[in-house]
Structure formats: structure tokens, C-alpha cells
Design a protein around this motif. Structure first.
Motif, PDB file in Angstrom:
ATOM      1  N   ILE B 272     -21.561 -53.736  -9.425  1.00  0.00           N
ATOM      2  CA  ILE B 272     -21.148 -52.361  -9.731  1.00  0.00           C
ATOM      3  C   ILE B 272     -20.191 -51.884  -8.638  1.00  0.00           C
ATOM      4  CG2 ILE B 272     -21.923 -49.977 -10.057  1.00  0.00           C
ATOM      5  CD1 ILE B 272     -24.684 -51.153 -10.814  1.00  0.00           C
ATOM      6  N   HIS B 273     -19.067 -51.365  -9.034  1.00  0.00           N
ATOM      7  CA  HIS B 273     -18.112 -50.785  -8.085  1.00  0.00           C
ATOM      8  C   HIS B 273     -18.021 -49.296  -8.366  1.00  0.00           C
ATOM      9  CE1 HIS B 273     -13.591 -50.352  -6.801  1.00  0.00           C
ATOM     10  NE2 HIS B 273     -14.409 -49.707  -6.002  1.00  0.00           N
ATOM     11  N   PHE B 274     -18.522 -48.503  -7.416  1.00  0.00           N
ATOM     12  CA  PHE B 274     -18.384 -47.054  -7.575  1.00  0.00           C
ATOM     13  C   PHE B 274     -17.061 -46.630  -6.954  1.00  0.00           C
ATOM     14  CE2 PHE B 274     -18.599 -42.762  -5.845  1.00  0.00           C
ATOM     15  CZ  PHE B 274     -18.848 -42.061  -7.010  1.00  0.00           C
ATOM     16  N   ASN B 275     -16.253 -45.964  -7.749  1.00  0.00           N
ATOM     17  CA  ASN B 275     -14.936 -45.538  -7.323  1.00  0.00           C
ATOM     18  C   ASN B 275     -14.982 -44.046  -6.981  1.00  0.00           C
ATOM     19  OD1 ASN B 275     -12.214 -44.533  -7.545  1.00  0.00           O
ATOM     20  ND2 ASN B 275     -11.718 -46.566  -8.364  1.00  0.00           N
ATOM     21  N   ALA B 276     -14.828 -43.724  -5.690  1.00  0.00           N
ATOM     22  CA  ALA B 276     -15.010 -42.336  -5.255  1.00  0.00           C
ATOM     23  C   ALA B 276     -13.943 -41.407  -5.829  1.00  0.00           C
ATOM     24  CB  ALA B 276     -14.996 -42.264  -3.726  1.00  0.00           C
ATOM     25  N   ASP B 277     -12.724 -41.920  -5.997  1.00  0.00           N
ATOM     26  CA  ASP B 277     -11.638 -41.078  -6.512  1.00  0.00           C
ATOM     27  C   ASP B 277     -11.934 -40.583  -7.920  1.00  0.00           C
ATOM     28  OD1 ASP B 277     -10.067 -40.941  -4.405  1.00  0.00           O
ATOM     29  OD2 ASP B 277      -8.495 -42.314  -5.109  1.00  0.00           O
ATOM     30  N   SER B 278     -12.329 -41.510  -8.797  1.00  0.00           N
ATOM     31  CA  SER B 278     -12.536 -41.124 -10.191  1.00  0.00           C
ATOM     32  C   SER B 278     -13.990 -40.737 -10.428  1.00  0.00           C
ATOM     33  CB  SER B 278     -12.172 -42.287 -11.109  1.00  0.00           C
ATOM     34  OG  SER B 278     -13.039 -43.371 -10.865  1.00  0.00           O
ATOM     35  N   LYS B 280     -16.404 -42.684 -10.856  1.00  0.00           N
ATOM     36  CA  LYS B 280     -16.911 -43.511 -11.964  1.00  0.00           C
ATOM     37  C   LYS B 280     -17.278 -44.912 -11.462  1.00  0.00           C
ATOM     38  CE  LYS B 280     -15.453 -41.646 -16.259  1.00  0.00           C
ATOM     39  NZ  LYS B 280     -14.596 -40.496 -15.952  1.00  0.00           N
ATOM     40  N   CYS B 281     -18.154 -45.556 -12.209  1.00  0.00           N
ATOM     41  CA  CYS B 281     -18.530 -46.930 -11.883  1.00  0.00           C
ATOM     42  C   CYS B 281     -17.798 -47.896 -12.800  1.00  0.00           C
ATOM     43  CB  CYS B 281     -20.022 -47.137 -12.099  1.00  0.00           C
ATOM     44  SG  CYS B 281     -21.037 -46.333 -10.869  1.00  0.00           S
ATOM     45  N   SER B 282     -17.373 -49.024 -12.229  1.00  0.00           N
ATOM     46  CA  SER B 282     -16.893 -50.077 -13.113  1.00  0.00           C
ATOM     47  C   SER B 282     -17.682 -51.345 -12.783  1.00  0.00           C
ATOM     48  CB  SER B 282     -15.394 -50.293 -12.931  1.00  0.00           C
ATOM     49  OG  SER B 282     -15.085 -50.425 -11.578  1.00  0.00           O
ATOM     50  N   LEU B 283     -17.704 -52.276 -13.723  1.00  0.00           N
ATOM     51  CA  LEU B 283     -18.491 -53.491 -13.547  1.00  0.00           C
ATOM     52  C   LEU B 283     -17.553 -54.657 -13.336  1.00  0.00           C
ATOM     53  CD1 LEU B 283     -20.924 -52.535 -16.346  1.00  0.00           C
ATOM     54  CD2 LEU B 283     -21.596 -52.956 -13.992  1.00  0.00           C
ATOM     55  N   LEU B 284     -17.819 -55.421 -12.272  1.00  0.00           N
ATOM     56  CA  LEU B 284     -16.927 -56.522 -11.925  1.00  0.00           C
ATOM     57  C   LEU B 284     -17.510 -57.826 -12.435  1.00  0.00           C
ATOM     58  CD1 LEU B 284     -16.295 -55.608  -8.189  1.00  0.00           C
ATOM     59  CD2 LEU B 284     -15.110 -54.769 -10.220  1.00  0.00           C
ATOM     60  N   ARG B 285     -16.725 -58.542 -13.201  1.00  0.00           N
ATOM     61  CA  ARG B 285     -17.211 -59.831 -13.665  1.00  0.00           C
ATOM     62  C   ARG B 285     -16.123 -60.863 -13.455  1.00  0.00           C
ATOM     63  NH1 ARG B 285     -20.588 -60.863 -18.842  1.00  0.00           N
ATOM     64  NH2 ARG B 285     -22.110 -61.420 -17.259  1.00  0.00           N
ATOM     65  N   VAL B 328     -40.066 -52.980 -22.018  1.00  0.00           N
ATOM     66  CA  VAL B 328     -38.650 -52.593 -22.037  1.00  0.00           C
ATOM     67  C   VAL B 328     -38.015 -52.935 -20.683  1.00  0.00           C
ATOM     68  CG1 VAL B 328     -37.056 -50.652 -22.293  1.00  0.00           C
ATOM     69  CG2 VAL B 328     -39.173 -50.715 -23.631  1.00  0.00           C
ATOM     70  N   LEU B 329     -36.807 -53.499 -20.710  1.00  0.00           N
ATOM     71  CA  LEU B 329     -36.144 -53.878 -19.470  1.00  0.00           C
ATOM     72  C   LEU B 329     -35.494 -52.667 -18.802  1.00  0.00           C
ATOM     73  CD1 LEU B 329     -34.319 -57.155 -20.562  1.00  0.00           C
ATOM     74  CD2 LEU B 329     -36.576 -56.897 -19.530  1.00  0.00           C
ATOM     75  N   TYR B 330     -35.454 -52.682 -17.456  1.00  0.00           N
ATOM     76  CA  TYR B 330     -34.787 -51.594 -16.735  1.00  0.00           C
ATOM     77  C   TYR B 330     -33.303 -51.569 -17.116  1.00  0.00           C
ATOM     78  CZ  TYR B 330     -33.185 -48.622 -12.967  1.00  0.00           C
ATOM     79  OH  TYR B 330     -32.594 -47.609 -12.256  1.00  0.00           O
ATOM     80  N   GLY B 331     -32.678 -52.714 -17.071  1.00  0.00           N
ATOM     81  CA  GLY B 331     -31.344 -52.835 -17.668  1.00  0.00           C
ATOM     82  C   GLY B 331     -30.184 -52.381 -16.807  1.00  0.00           C
ATOM     83  N   GLU B 332     -29.028 -52.964 -17.091  1.00  0.00           N
ATOM     84  CA  GLU B 332     -27.809 -52.673 -16.344  1.00  0.00           C
ATOM     85  C   GLU B 332     -27.399 -51.208 -16.493  1.00  0.00           C
ATOM     86  OE1 GLU B 332     -24.039 -55.406 -16.212  1.00  0.00           O
ATOM     87  OE2 GLU B 332     -23.819 -54.021 -17.883  1.00  0.00           O
ATOM     88  N   LYS B 333     -27.527 -50.680 -17.711  1.00  0.00           N
ATOM     89  CA  LYS B 333     -27.046 -49.323 -17.960  1.00  0.00           C
ATOM     90  C   LYS B 333     -27.829 -48.293 -17.130  1.00  0.00           C
ATOM     91  CE  LYS B 333     -25.811 -45.946 -21.422  1.00  0.00           C
ATOM     92  NZ  LYS B 333     -26.368 -44.857 -20.623  1.00  0.00           N
ATOM     93  N   ARG B 334     -29.153 -48.476 -17.115  1.00  0.00           N
ATOM     94  CA  ARG B 334     -29.971 -47.552 -16.333  1.00  0.00           C
ATOM     95  C   ARG B 334     -29.580 -47.616 -14.856  1.00  0.00           C
ATOM     96  NH1 ARG B 334     -34.757 -46.619 -19.750  1.00  0.00           N
ATOM     97  NH2 ARG B 334     -34.537 -48.767 -20.422  1.00  0.00           N
ATOM     98  N   LEU B 335     -29.333 -48.837 -14.372  1.00  0.00           N
ATOM     99  CA  LEU B 335     -28.952 -49.002 -12.969  1.00  0.00           C
ATOM    100  C   LEU B 335     -27.613 -48.312 -12.682  1.00  0.00           C
ATOM    101  CD1 LEU B 335     -29.439 -50.257 -10.167  1.00  0.00           C
ATOM    102  CD2 LEU B 335     -28.245 -52.300 -10.969  1.00  0.00           C
ATOM    103  N   VAL B 336     -26.646 -48.546 -13.567  1.00  0.00           N
ATOM    104  CA  VAL B 336     -25.318 -47.945 -13.379  1.00  0.00           C
ATOM    105  C   VAL B 336     -25.429 -46.414 -13.406  1.00  0.00           C
ATOM    106  CG1 VAL B 336     -23.028 -47.642 -14.400  1.00  0.00           C
ATOM    107  CG2 VAL B 336     -24.047 -49.921 -14.285  1.00  0.00           C
ATOM    108  N   ASP B 337     -26.181 -45.896 -14.369  1.00  0.00           N
ATOM    109  CA  ASP B 337     -26.334 -44.438 -14.469  1.00  0.00           C
ATOM    110  C   ASP B 337     -26.983 -43.869 -13.210  1.00  0.00           C
ATOM    111  OD1 ASP B 337     -25.217 -44.535 -16.915  1.00  0.00           O
ATOM    112  OD2 ASP B 337     -27.083 -44.273 -18.054  1.00  0.00           O
ATOM    113  N   PHE B 338     -27.991 -44.583 -12.716  1.00  0.00           N
ATOM    114  CA  PHE B 338     -28.695 -44.106 -11.526  1.00  0.00           C
ATOM    115  C   PHE B 338     -27.762 -44.072 -10.315  1.00  0.00           C
ATOM    116  CE2 PHE B 338     -31.259 -44.619  -7.728  1.00  0.00           C
ATOM    117  CZ  PHE B 338     -32.196 -43.612  -7.904  1.00  0.00           C
ATOM    118  N   VAL B 339     -27.015 -45.158 -10.167  1.00  0.00           N
ATOM    119  CA  VAL B 339     -26.090 -45.266  -9.037  1.00  0.00           C
ATOM    120  C   VAL B 339     -25.028 -44.174  -9.120  1.00  0.00           C
ATOM    121  CG1 VAL B 339     -24.234 -46.701  -8.153  1.00  0.00           C
ATOM    122  CG2 VAL B 339     -26.454 -47.714  -8.588  1.00  0.00           C
TER     123      VAL B 339
END
Lengths: 110, 523
Positions: B272-278, B280-285, B328-339
Motif C-alpha cells: 500500500i502506498h499512501f500518497n499525502a498529496d492526494s 489516497k492509497c494506491s496498491l503496488l504490484r 470472514v477474511l480481514y481482507g485487503e480492502k479493510r486494511l487499505v480503508d483503515f490505513v
């Protein structure tokens, strides 16, 4: 807090005699104004003395407006200093409460 | 030494059977007794016995059901269960094993047989536990590297929760110089000692390869991550194929001189890359296959630039695959939202909150898989500019002090040479500091007048910075509803006013529980 009042017809003009209206005295302002709002429903605040106001001051004015509107009255302001006017524009009070340059215009507008 | 004896739970509704079993086992073990299925579950939850002897036919919940329930809970699923019952048909036995039993004793039984089977299963259990102990020790000592502390402008925080079945998550850091370090996070397929050892072996391969490559190349240039991965892969592929396993990993280089991340992702969890300017989080793959896959395209690295205030979250699947009680899995989305929601919080605090939220989600602090997470935070813009003036004010937590705060700020602003601020601009700054201070007094400290607020005014080359410090409740500006401008609400304008009267406002909280509001006014 000192307020001076002047009844013109059925409109009461309240001159707020403080330079500052912020979180430190907003409650005091509310208490001092309460008896006036009980007896009158057409109210003009003369604001020329106030050099500084914050969001608490705005909140108090908005609560007065709601109270007066619920008794079919209204609140108008006049002689607002430039510093206070900038704040009003920021929180868009100037679109909700009518503001006049002079006391006479404000009184006439009712 | 009574306490060191293993605890055996006997579950039976028949008193004669209970007495017989108690007499058989009482000299060698501590014993617990439950007369029905529910009591057995309650006892197990509370005392975690080392072994359970379980009757099948009982009123209410039968033995199969009790066993099934024990096997679904992470805490109790590894407790060996031996069925003891009068039912001798194969179908019953089969069903018992399907429910998760390790063994089966038919009544009437010989005491010697009961003793022998209980002893055997306790020894096996001890052996399994010992393996887990060794594996987790390997993990703690060999698999988890310590982050470098002295990289300029960067903060690193890490979280590891080993599971009961260590599964070879590894982390390492290689400091290249004061502005550059590499981070590798990986996960070996498989569990226990084999996975842990392989993880350790891979880490040492990285060190060796890195050393060799650095020796071979020009000292000014470090070998590229893609080159490092290629070398590690070619030196390990035979071993990985022999062991029939593979490794997912992400190798990332942080270059603080260029503000550039170059990473090689080999089938690992998306960073997960949190971008302070925008904001927003983006996901790096990346596009590479895990290490251990024989036909490998050349490894490719990906470049991502970052900015002050950005951060990155690397983690293992143990984090996103943590389950709650409904599976139920914690999941990527929940993690991204939390971050995303908590992006303002310092890495060291944020990682503690990640742990808290996953534990709360799964309602357990014991996990099926190792859980690892590394947070790399890029410092907000450092005050490298020359400080030309500084003033300090300390006030009591009292609304009566607001006038003093305004006077302090006005005085500071009016006396700056070559930095003309007109009266209106200063009035707006006065407004901002009034709102910030009033918020601290009313909300952070709940109007307790014995508390202190510290205010610093700094003049840098091209800006004024006003810092407010308090030790009150944490504040999350995102939790505040947006202001309503139709006159229906008297409050909620404070944050709106602050953000529209100064050029920049940043809220943060440090690890000591100190809140910091920073207002910036540019020339």
C-alpha cells in the motif's frame, strides 16, 4: 456583557458593546441577549464595536436567528467591521443573515 | 510439581465411568471432569486441558458435536481428543475421526490401554509443541531483521505476531548508506521448522548476493533490486525445486536522495502506498512470479516516486487473511480503508493500531498464520530552511487565554522584517489560532483549566509556522462532520475556518501522546 438597546417602531436595535466576541464570552453574550429576544422578534444587531469574532460568535448569532424565525421574526445586522465580514463570508453567514451598512437601512428592511 | 503434570479432561455423563477413569489416571495427571457437552466446552475454554477423553452418547450435545466445535476454534483445535465409548461399529469410529478425534477406545476398556494411549498422545502433543517452539524461536531470532535507525527522513515501524504454526514469514533490512536502504519482506510456502529454516536460508542468500554484487560493481552505484533478485533466484532455484516449495517476496529500495522507491515484487501481497498529496492509497504490484518457479522471465523492477508525508505498508497474507469467527477474511480492502482513515498518525502508533484493529476484527490474538507488517513513513518536509526568528508562549487551558494567543501571534506577525502581512491577513491568522486553541481547550482537554498548551511561532525563509502542542485526547479531523451552511447548525465551522485562513494545516500525534497542530503561512 454590555448591550445598549434602542426601540424604533417594532424593531429593537441592539448595540453590542464589546470588542471581542469569541469562545471566551459567547455564553455571556447569549445570556445577556436572552431577555431581549424574549420580548422582541424583530432585532437588529449594531456590530460596529466588534473587532474580532470567531466561530462561537457565529454560532450564537445563528442560534438567535433560528429562535427569532420560529417566532415569526427576523435578525438583521448592520455596521459590520471588515475583519468580521471576512469571517461571515467564510462561513457563509452573509447569505443567511441580511447585513446592512447603516442602522436605518436595517430597521427599514423589516 | 503438581502444576507440571498434564491436565486431562474427562467428559462422560455416567458417574461409574467417570470414577473408573479418574482412578486410572489420577496418579499421573491433573484431572478435570465435565458431565455434558456444554460443560466440557466451558471447561476447555477456561482451562485449556492438554488432552480430552470424550464420551459420544450424552444427553444434549453429543461427543461428535463437542469435538467438532473444539476443532473450529483456533485456541482449542490442537488439543488431542480421544473418544471413549461403548459403540463399536466402524461407522461410529469413522465418524469420530471425521469429527477430528485422534484416537478411539471402546468400552469396556482395560486401564492399561487407557493409560498407554493417553501417555502416547500427550508425548506426541509435547513433540509437536516443541517443534513449534523451535520454529518460533528460529523466526524470532533469524527471520525478523531490525530496521536501520539512522536513515535520514524516514521512520520504520514493524509488527510481527508469530502464529502457533510458524510459517516462515521473514523481514530484513540492508542499509546501503545514510540515504538508502533495502527492505525485503517474504513468505515461504509451508509451515513449521522447514519453512522457518528455508526463510533463514533465503535471508542469508540475500546478504551473500548483495555483498558479492557490491564488490563487483562501482562503489558509487548499488546493484539494482532486479539484479539482486535474479542472483538470489538462480542460486536457490535448485534447492527450492528439491523442497517443492516457493517463496513470495517484495524487495524494495528506498532512495531518499531521489525520493524514489524501486521494488521487485514476486507474487507477494500488494504494497500500500499512501500518497499525502492526494490523500489516497494506491496498491503496488509487480509482474514477477514467486521465487522457485522454474521458468522465470527476467525479473523486472518497478519505480515509484514518493513525497514527504507519504508512507508504504508491506505485509504478509497472515494480516489480510486473518479471519473473524464467521470465517470472514480481514481482507485487503479493510486494511487499505483503515490505513487511509488513519494516515495522519505516526508510523509507530499506526502500526499498533493495525494490530489492535486486526485483533478486534478476529476477536482473538492468536492467529492461524504469522502476521507481519512493516510501515515505512517518509517524514513530512523537514525544516531544513534557516530559522530566522522564534517565539514561544505557554497558556493555561482556559478560554480566557484566547486573547493572549491572538496578541502573541499578532505581535509576531507584525514584527517580521521583509515579510509584509496586511492587517486582513493577520486578522485571518488570529482567527485560525483562536479556533485551534478553542478546539484544544474544549475538546482535547475538556475544559480542565489545570492543563497547559504550548505554542511556538517560527519564521523560516519563506513561511511562518505556528505549532500548537497539547497532551489531551487524540483528535482525528476526519471524524468531524462537514460544516452545514444553511443556518440550521450553530457549530462545526472551526475546522473549515482553520483550513481556509492559513495555507497549510497538519494534525498529528506523537508516540508520547502529544498532539501537534501545525499551521503554515507562506510568503
Amino acid at each position: 456583557m454590555k448591550l445598549s438597546t434602542d426601540k424604533i417602531g417594532d424593531v429593537i436595535v441592539v448595540t453590542v458593546l464589546t470588542k471581542i466576541l469569541d469562545a471566551s464570552n459567547a455564553e455571556e453574550f447569549k445570556i445577556a441577549t436572552a431577555p431581549i429576544l424574549e420580548k422582541n422578534n424583530k432585532v437588529v444587531f449594531e456590530m460596529s464595536q466588534i473587532k474580532f469574532m470567531d466561530s462561537s460568535g457565529c454560532g450564537t448569532l445563528l442560534s438567535f436567528l433560528r429562535q427569532l424565525k420560529s417566532s415569526n421574526g427576523n435578525l438583521k445586522l448592520c455596521r459590520v467591521q471588515e475583519e468580521v465580514r471576512m469571517l461571515f463570508e467564510l462561513v457563509r453567514i452573509d447569505r443567511i443573515i441580511e447585513i446592512f451598512d447603516t442602522k436605518e437601512e436595517a430597521v427599514k428592511s423589516f | 510439581m503438581e502444576k507440571n503434570k498434564p491436565l486431562v479432561l474427562i467428559v462422560d455423563d455416567n458417574s461409574t465411568n467417570i470414577d473408573l477413569l479418574v482412578n486410572t489416571l489420577k496418579n499421573d495427571y491433573r484431572l478435570g471432569v465435565a458431565k455434558n457437552g456444554q460443560k466440557a466446552l466451558d471447561y476447555t475454554e477456561k482451562h485449556l486441558p492438554d488432552l480430552i477423553l470424550l464420551d459420544i452418547m450424552m444427553p444434549g450435545m453429543n461427543g461428535y458435536e463437542v469435538c467438532g466445535r473444539l476443532k473450529t476454534a483456533t485456541r482449542t483445535k490442537d488439543i488431542p481428543v480421544i473418544f471413549i465409548t461403548a459403540m463399536t461399529e466402524t461407522a461410529h469410529k469413522t465418524r469420530a475421526f471425521e469429527a477430528g478425534a485422534l484416537d478411539y477406545i471402546t468400552k469396556p476398556f482395560h486401564t492399561a490401554e487407557v493409560k498407554a494411549r493417553v501417555r502416547t498422545h500427550l508425548l506426541l502433543k509435547k513433540a509437536r509443541e516443541h517443534e513449534i517452539y523451535i520454529a518460533s524461536k528460529i523466526q524470532r531470532t533469524l527471520l525478523l531483521g531490525q530496521p536501520p535507525r539512522d536513515i535520514n527522513g524516514i521512520q520504520i515501524a514493524q509488527l510481527t505476531i508469530p502464529s502457533q504454526k510458524v510459517d516462515g514469514d521473514f523481514i530484513d533490512f540492508f542499509k546501503l548508506n545514510n540515504q538508502c536502504f533495502d527492505l525485503v519482506v517474504g513468505d515461504v510456502m509451508g509451515k513449521g521448522i522447514p519453512a522457518a529454516l528455508l526463510g533463514a536460508a533465503i535471508k542469508s542468500h540475500f546478504l551473500r548476493v548483495l555483498n558479492e554484487l557490491i564488490r563487483l560493481t562501482d562503489k558509487k552505484e548499488f546493484p539494482d533490486p532486479e539484479k539482486i533478485i535474479s542472483s538470489v533466484h538462480s542460486s536457490m532455484i535448485d534447492q527450492l525445486e528439491d523442497l517443492e516449495t516457493f517463496v513470495t517476496l517484495c524487495y524494495a529500495r528506498f532512495d531518499m536522495a531521489k525520493y524514489l522507491l524501486s521494488f521487485v515484487d514476486c507474487g507477494h501481497m500488494r504494497t500500500i502506498h499512501f500518497n499525502a498529496d492526494s490523500n489516497k492509497c494506491s496498491l503496488l504490484r509487480g509482474m514477477n512470479m514467486p521465487l522457485g518457479f522454474p521458468e522465470q522471465e527476467p525479473f523486472k523492477q518497478t519505480l515509484v516516486s514518493f513525497k514527504p508525508g507519504d508512507f508504504f505498508v508491506f505485509y504478509s497474507d497472515g494480516l489480510t487473511e486473518a479471519k473473524n469467527q464467521d470465517g470472514v477474511l480481514y481482507g485487503e480492502k479493510r486494511l487499505v480503508d483503515f490505513v487511509q482513515k488513519n494516515a495522519i498518525i505516526e508510523p509507530k502508533e499506526l502500526i499498533k493500531m493495525v494490530r489492535k484493529t486486526v485483533v478486534a476484527f478476529s476477536q482473538s490474538d492468536i492467529f492461524d498464520d504469522d502476521l507481519t507488517c512493516v510501515l515505512v513513513g517518509i517524514d513530512k518536509k523537514s525544516n531544513s530552511q534557516a530559522l530566522t526568528d522564534k517565539a514561544k508562549l505557554e497558556i493555561k487551558n482556559d478560554l480566557k487565554e484566547l486573547a493572549r494567543v491572538r496578541a502573541f501571534v499578532r505581535n509576531f506577525c507584525e514584527n517580521i522584517p521583509d515579510f509584509p502581512l496586511d492587517n486582513n491577513r493577520i486578522s485571518l491568522i488570529e482567527l485560525a489560532v483562536t479556533e485551534v486553541t478553542a478546539n484544544i481547550i474544549k475538546h482535547a482537554y475538556g475544559k480542565h483549566t489545570d492543563k497547559q498548551i504550548q505554542i511556538n511561532a517560527l519564521l523560516l525563509d519563506d513561511k511562518i509556522v505556528l505549532q500548537f502542542y497539547d497532551w489531551g485526547k487524540a483528535f482525528d479531523p476526519k471524524s468531524v462532520p462537514l460544516p452545514v451552511f444553511d443556518g440550521s447548525k450553530s457549530g462545526g465551522f472551526g475546522l473549515h475556518i482553520i483550513s481556509h485562513t492559513v495555507d497549510e494545516v497538519v494534525y498529528s500525534r506523537d508516540e508520547k501522546g502529544r498532539n501537534h497542530v501545525c499551521l503554515t503561512i507562506y510568503k
